[in-house]
Design a protein around this motif. Structure first.
Motif, short mmCIF file in Angstrom:
data_model
loop_
_atom_site.label_atom_id
_atom_site.label_comp_id
_atom_site.label_asym_id
_atom_site.label_seq_id
_atom_site.Cartn_x
_atom_site.Cartn_y
_atom_site.Cartn_z
N LEU A 12 0.80 -1.22 0.00
CA LEU A 12 0.00 0.00 0.00
C LEU A 12 0.84 1.27 0.00
O LEU A 12 0.39 2.31 -0.49
CB LEU A 12 -0.94 -0.02 1.22
CG LEU A 12 -1.89 1.15 1.43
CD1 LEU A 12 -2.69 1.44 0.18
CD2 LEU A 12 -2.81 0.86 2.60
N SER A 13 2.06 1.19 0.52
CA SER A 13 2.88 2.41 0.63
C SER A 13 3.20 3.04 -0.72
O SER A 13 3.50 4.23 -0.80
CB SER A 13 4.20 2.09 1.35
OG SER A 13 5.01 1.23 0.56
N ARG A 14 3.14 2.27 -1.80
CA ARG A 14 3.49 2.83 -3.11
C ARG A 14 2.25 3.11 -3.95
O ARG A 14 2.33 3.38 -5.14
CB ARG A 14 4.40 1.87 -3.87
CG ARG A 14 3.74 0.54 -4.21
CD ARG A 14 4.51 -0.21 -5.29
NE ARG A 14 3.79 -1.40 -5.72
CZ ARG A 14 2.75 -1.38 -6.55
NH1 ARG A 14 2.29 -0.24 -7.03
NH2 ARG A 14 2.16 -2.50 -6.89
N MET A 15 1.05 3.08 -3.33
CA MET A 15 -0.19 3.22 -4.07
C MET A 15 -0.95 4.47 -3.64
O MET A 15 -0.75 4.98 -2.53
CB MET A 15 -1.06 1.98 -3.87
CG MET A 15 -0.31 0.68 -4.12
SD MET A 15 -1.31 -0.78 -3.84
CE MET A 15 -2.19 -0.84 -5.39
N ARG A 16 -1.84 4.94 -4.49
CA ARG A 16 -2.77 5.99 -4.10
C ARG A 16 -3.91 5.33 -3.34
O ARG A 16 -4.67 4.55 -3.94
CB ARG A 16 -3.29 6.73 -5.33
CG ARG A 16 -2.23 7.54 -6.07
CD ARG A 16 -2.80 8.15 -7.33
NE ARG A 16 -1.79 8.91 -8.04
CZ ARG A 16 -1.63 10.23 -7.94
NH1 ARG A 16 -2.44 10.93 -7.15
NH2 ARG A 16 -0.69 10.85 -8.62
N PRO A 17 -4.06 5.61 -2.05
CA PRO A 17 -5.05 4.89 -1.25
C PRO A 17 -6.47 5.01 -1.79
O PRO A 17 -7.26 4.06 -1.71
CB PRO A 17 -4.92 5.53 0.13
CG PRO A 17 -3.55 6.09 0.16
CD PRO A 17 -3.26 6.54 -1.24
N TRP A 18 -6.82 6.17 -2.34
CA TRP A 18 -8.17 6.36 -2.86
C TRP A 18 -8.43 5.52 -4.09
O TRP A 18 -9.55 5.06 -4.31
CB TRP A 18 -8.43 7.84 -3.14
CG TRP A 18 -7.28 8.56 -3.76
CD1 TRP A 18 -7.01 8.72 -5.09
CD2 TRP A 18 -6.21 9.19 -3.05
NE1 TRP A 18 -5.84 9.42 -5.27
CE2 TRP A 18 -5.33 9.74 -4.04
CE3 TRP A 18 -5.90 9.37 -1.71
CZ2 TRP A 18 -4.16 10.44 -3.71
CZ3 TRP A 18 -4.75 10.07 -1.39
CH2 TRP A 18 -3.89 10.60 -2.37
N LYS A 19 -7.40 5.30 -4.89
CA LYS A 19 -7.58 4.42 -6.04
C LYS A 19 -7.78 2.98 -5.59
O LYS A 19 -8.66 2.27 -6.10
CB LYS A 19 -6.38 4.51 -6.98
CG LYS A 19 -6.55 3.71 -8.28
CD LYS A 19 -5.40 3.97 -9.23
CE LYS A 19 -5.64 3.32 -10.59
NZ LYS A 19 -5.69 1.85 -10.53
N LEU A 20 -6.98 2.54 -4.61
CA LEU A 20 -7.16 1.19 -4.08
C LEU A 20 -8.52 1.05 -3.41
O LEU A 20 -9.17 -0.01 -3.51
CB LEU A 20 -6.04 0.87 -3.08
CG LEU A 20 -6.10 -0.52 -2.45
CD1 LEU A 20 -5.99 -1.62 -3.51
CD2 LEU A 20 -5.01 -0.69 -1.39
N ALA A 21 -8.99 2.09 -2.74
CA ALA A 21 -10.31 2.04 -2.12
C ALA A 21 -11.39 1.79 -3.16
O ALA A 21 -12.32 0.99 -2.96
CB ALA A 21 -10.59 3.34 -1.36
N GLY A 22 -11.26 2.45 -4.31
CA GLY A 22 -12.23 2.25 -5.38
C GLY A 22 -12.13 0.87 -6.01
O GLY A 22 -13.14 0.23 -6.32
N GLU A 23 -10.90 0.39 -6.21
CA GLU A 23 -10.71 -0.94 -6.80
C GLU A 23 -11.29 -2.03 -5.90
O GLU A 23 -11.98 -2.94 -6.36
CB GLU A 23 -9.21 -1.18 -7.03
CG GLU A 23 -8.62 -0.31 -8.13
CD GLU A 23 -7.10 -0.32 -8.13
OE1 GLU A 23 -6.51 0.07 -9.16
OE2 GLU A 23 -6.49 -0.70 -7.11
#
Length: 285
Positions: free
Chosen positions: A64-75
């Motif tokens: 998760l540290s290298r990701m946009r959290p909001w994009k992962l939340a949507g995925e």
């Protein structure tokens, strides 16, 4: 004890086929790794979601540290709805030798830990619905009203399993805030570099006791371990897993990282993975 199969690699169509075969063979979960650059895990899991009915679907693990959290939340919320509530999200700092530096991602352990904590808070907040705001060292989020998705099917949230280093209060505290522990041991080599390994059954007992003594939430909590039982007769494989179950594990993850990588060709590796899936989980008869 529940049983998951971790897919080390496969093209998307093959991955979806293997997810269906895993469900047919009685596995409880089908998990993919999430690379820095490669086949997109959540696209694959979304396709698997509409082809399966029962099996849990998730990652092992999402860095998760290298990701946009909001994009992962949507995925994740998208796949949770596609699967009608069968998603599990596993998170950790990730292995920096899988391409972090090549793509300019942060490699400092402290920075990655900070981003992981903030990312988890944002995930949980966005899943909870709008309005949501967050101000941290690395991320700032303001409420939005531009077609936000609904909350996940699963409540109070999509289950989050966290890699936790036994003996590290900060790392274990992070796992305690969520829904499962992937326990590990971090050691420092003679070169000063940190290395991570899975706990032993006795170390898992320590981790289980620690969690039960420190965690105040009463929601379900998973203890997740991984290993290989490829080539073993069912009684022998079940005996291996039983030792972990006795130590407190609630999920066994069947992994063939080494065997698949050692295959002469990708096709031979896929054949090996398919063979292991069809053998079924190492359950006690």
């Amino acid at each position: 004890m529940k049983y998951g199969f971790v897919l080390p690699y496969a093209d998307p169509r093959t991955a979806v086929e293997l997810a269906c075969e895993a469900e047919d063979a009685g596995w409880d979960g089908f998990f993919t790794w999430e690379p820095v650059w490669g086949w997109e895990a959540w696209v694959v899991l979304g396709a698997a979601a509409v082809r399966t009915q029962r099996i849990k679907l998730g990652t092992m693990i999402t860095p998760l540290s290298r990701m946009r959290p909001w994009k992962l939340a949507g995925e994740t919320v998208t796949v949770d709805h596609l699967s009608q509530g069968r998603v599990i999200l596993s998170v950790g700092l990730g292995a920096v030798d899988t391409g972090f530096a090549a793509f300019g991602e942060a490699t400092d352990r402290k920075v990655r830990a900070e981003r992981l904590d903030e990312g988890l808070a944002i995930l949980a907040g966005l899943w909870g619905g709008q309005p949501f705001r967050y101000t941290g060292k690395h991320y700032t989020v303001q409420p939005v009203d531009f077609f936000p998705p609904p909350s996940p099917v699963q409540q109070p949230r999509i289950p989050i399993w966290v890699v936790g280093a036994l003996g590290s209060p900060k790392s274990m505290a992070r796992a305690l805030r969520y829904d499962g522990l992937i326990p590990s041991i971090v050691s420092v080599g003679s070169d000063g570099q940190k290395a991570t390994r899975q706990v032993t059954p006795n170390e898992l007992r320590e981790a289980v006791a620690y969690v039960k003594g420190e965690r105040t939430a009463t929601t379900p909590f998973a203890f997740v371990v991984e290993g290989e039982t490829f080539g073993m007769a069912q009684p022998a494989a079940a005996k291996v897993v039983a030792e972990w179950a006795d130590a407190g594990a609630t999920w066994w993850m069947e992994t063939l990282w080494t065997k698949a990588a050692e295959s002469a060709t990708p096709a031979e590796g896929i054949a090996l993975l398919r063979e292991r899936i069809k053998q079924g989980a190492p359950r006690k008869n």
